[in-house]
Design an enzyme around this catalytic site. Structure first.
Site, PDB file in Angstrom:
ATOM      1  N   TRP A 162       9.751   0.985  39.653  1.00 17.19           N
ATOM      2  CA  TRP A 162       8.851   1.799  40.487  1.00 17.19           C
ATOM      3  C   TRP A 162       8.744   3.246  40.015  1.00 17.19           C
ATOM      4  CZ3 TRP A 162      10.535   0.047  46.120  1.00 17.19           C
ATOM      5  CH2 TRP A 162      10.206  -1.311  46.263  1.00 17.19           C
ATOM      6  N   LYS A 163       9.606   3.614  39.072  1.00 13.92           N
ATOM      7  CA  LYS A 163       9.615   5.004  38.568  1.00 13.92           C
ATOM      8  C   LYS A 163       9.738   5.966  39.758  1.00 13.92           C
ATOM      9  CE  LYS A 163       7.195   3.324  34.576  1.00 13.92           C
ATOM     10  NZ  LYS A 163       6.299   3.566  33.450  1.00 13.92           N
ATOM     11  N   GLY A 215       1.624   2.580  30.873  1.00 16.62           N
ATOM     12  CA  GLY A 215       0.760   3.364  31.749  1.00 16.62           C
ATOM     13  C   GLY A 215      -0.588   3.693  31.135  1.00 16.62           C
ATOM     14  N   SER A 254       1.864  -1.953  30.569  1.00 12.07           N
ATOM     15  CA  SER A 254       0.584  -2.395  31.147  1.00 12.07           C
ATOM     16  C   SER A 254       0.533  -3.905  31.369  1.00 12.07           C
ATOM     17  CB  SER A 254      -0.595  -1.929  30.286  1.00 12.07           C
ATOM     18  OG  SER A 254      -0.603  -0.513  30.209  1.00 12.07           O
ATOM     19  N   GLY A 289       5.558  -1.550  35.517  1.00 17.13           N
ATOM     20  CA  GLY A 289       5.417  -0.287  36.227  1.00 17.13           C
ATOM     21  C   GLY A 289       4.300  -0.372  37.255  1.00 17.13           C
ATOM     22  N   GLY A 290       3.122   0.118  36.872  1.00 16.13           N
ATOM     23  CA  GLY A 290       2.002   0.248  37.803  1.00 16.13           C
ATOM     24  C   GLY A 290       1.697  -0.999  38.626  1.00 16.13           C
TER      25      GLY A 290
HETATM   26  P1  13P Z   1       3.355   0.174  33.157  1.00 13.84           P
HETATM   27  O1  13P Z   1       3.476  -1.253  33.579  1.00 13.84           O
HETATM   28  O2  13P Z   1       2.838   1.081  34.240  1.00 13.84           O
HETATM   29  O3  13P Z   1       2.648   0.335  31.862  1.00 13.84           O
HETATM   30  O4  13P Z   1       4.872   0.696  32.898  1.00 13.84           O
HETATM   31  C1  13P Z   1       5.708  -0.066  32.127  1.00 13.84           C
HETATM   32  C2  13P Z   1       7.080   0.496  32.220  1.00 13.84           C
HETATM   33  O5  13P Z   1       7.336   1.595  31.769  1.00 13.84           O
HETATM   34  C3  13P Z   1       8.086  -0.309  32.895  1.00 13.84           C
HETATM   35  O6  13P Z   1       9.360   0.225  32.714  1.00 13.84           O
END
Ligand code: 13P
Length: 251
Positions: free
Chosen positions: A10-11, A174, A214, A235-236
């Protein structure tokens, strides 16, 4: 058989209340899925409340970072035992954002991995991956090999199969620009070969190598068909319950 892992990183997103709302909805939909390992990695202060909600379900908890000392004067840091006491079973180590913005190196990654394994019970998800200029310079394999070898340096073969590796090409994070299944598989196969050189073929064949960058419901199936891709670090697309559930239920 390597069980796929779908992990949400989730950052720096979601307050504790938002995180609880997310996992409350998530557990209704996938809380009894067992053929895939589901992991959520919220920010530190959401770990304990999230852990309470997912208790007794198949959803597991991970942290996004850890420090290698047990306790003491290390302002802002969190130890392995503290994460375990907060319900964590996984910890992301050496994410490219930590390498880029917080000056983490293969040396600090190595210390964090060793400490997580030494204490036991905390599975490191070790991130590696090349930057765009490195891909364009044709140094992807060299960069990834160095990250794997230095990051895992000095580990006992017995400890190696307790690790998860995440290949996250920095140019795909991202950006909406995913590695193609062919591009990803090429590096995953190379990582497994490198792991085999360190720990032997049997151990490397048991280790899970996740793809990150992504990943979304529209591209997960193609990636997961590749022989050496054992899941995703997302991530996203892991920030919304609907898309995370779709990722977990990929076909
Ligand atoms: P995204 O899926 O947003 O590109 O991020 C990937 C990521 O850094 C997972 O640790």
């Amino acid at each position: 058989m390597r069980k796929p892992i779908i992990a949400g990183n989730w950052k720096m997103n979601k307050t504790p209340a938002e995180a609880v709302e997310f996992v409350s909805a998530l557990k209704e939909k996938v809380g009894s899925v067992t053929e895939r390992e589901i992991v959520v990695c919220p920010v530190f202060n959401a770990l304990v409340p999230v852990s309470g909600v997912i208790k007794g379900t198949s959803i597991k908890l991970g942290a996004q970072n850890v420090y290698w000392e047990d306790s003491g004067a290390f302002t802002g840091e969190v130890s392995v035992s503290m994460l375990k006491a907060s319900g964590c079973e996984f910890v992301i180590i050496g994410h490219s954002e930590r390498r880029l913005y917080f000056h983490e190196t293969d040396r600090t990654v190595n210390k964090k991995i060793k400490k997580s394994l030494e204490a036991g019970g905390l599975t490191p998800i070790v991130c590696v991956g090349e930057r765009l200029e490195e891909r364009e310079n044709n140094t992807t394999f060299k960069v990834v090999e160095t990250q794997v070898k230095e990051g895992l340096s000095g580990l006992k073969p017995d400890d190696m199969n307790k690790l998860v590796i995440a290949y996250e090409p920095v140019w795909a994070i991202g950006t909406g620009r995913t590695a193609t299944p062919e591009q990803a598989e090429e590096v995953h196969a190379f990582i497994r070969k490198t792991l085999s050189g360190i720990a032997g073929e049997d151990v490397s064949n048991e280790m899970r190598i996740l793809y990150g960058g992504s990943m979304k419901p529209e591209n997960i199936s193609g990636l997961m068909k590749c022989e050496n891709i054992d899941g995703g670090l997302v991530g996203g697309a892991a920030l919304k319950v609907d898309s995370f559930v779709k990722l977990i239920n990929y076909e």
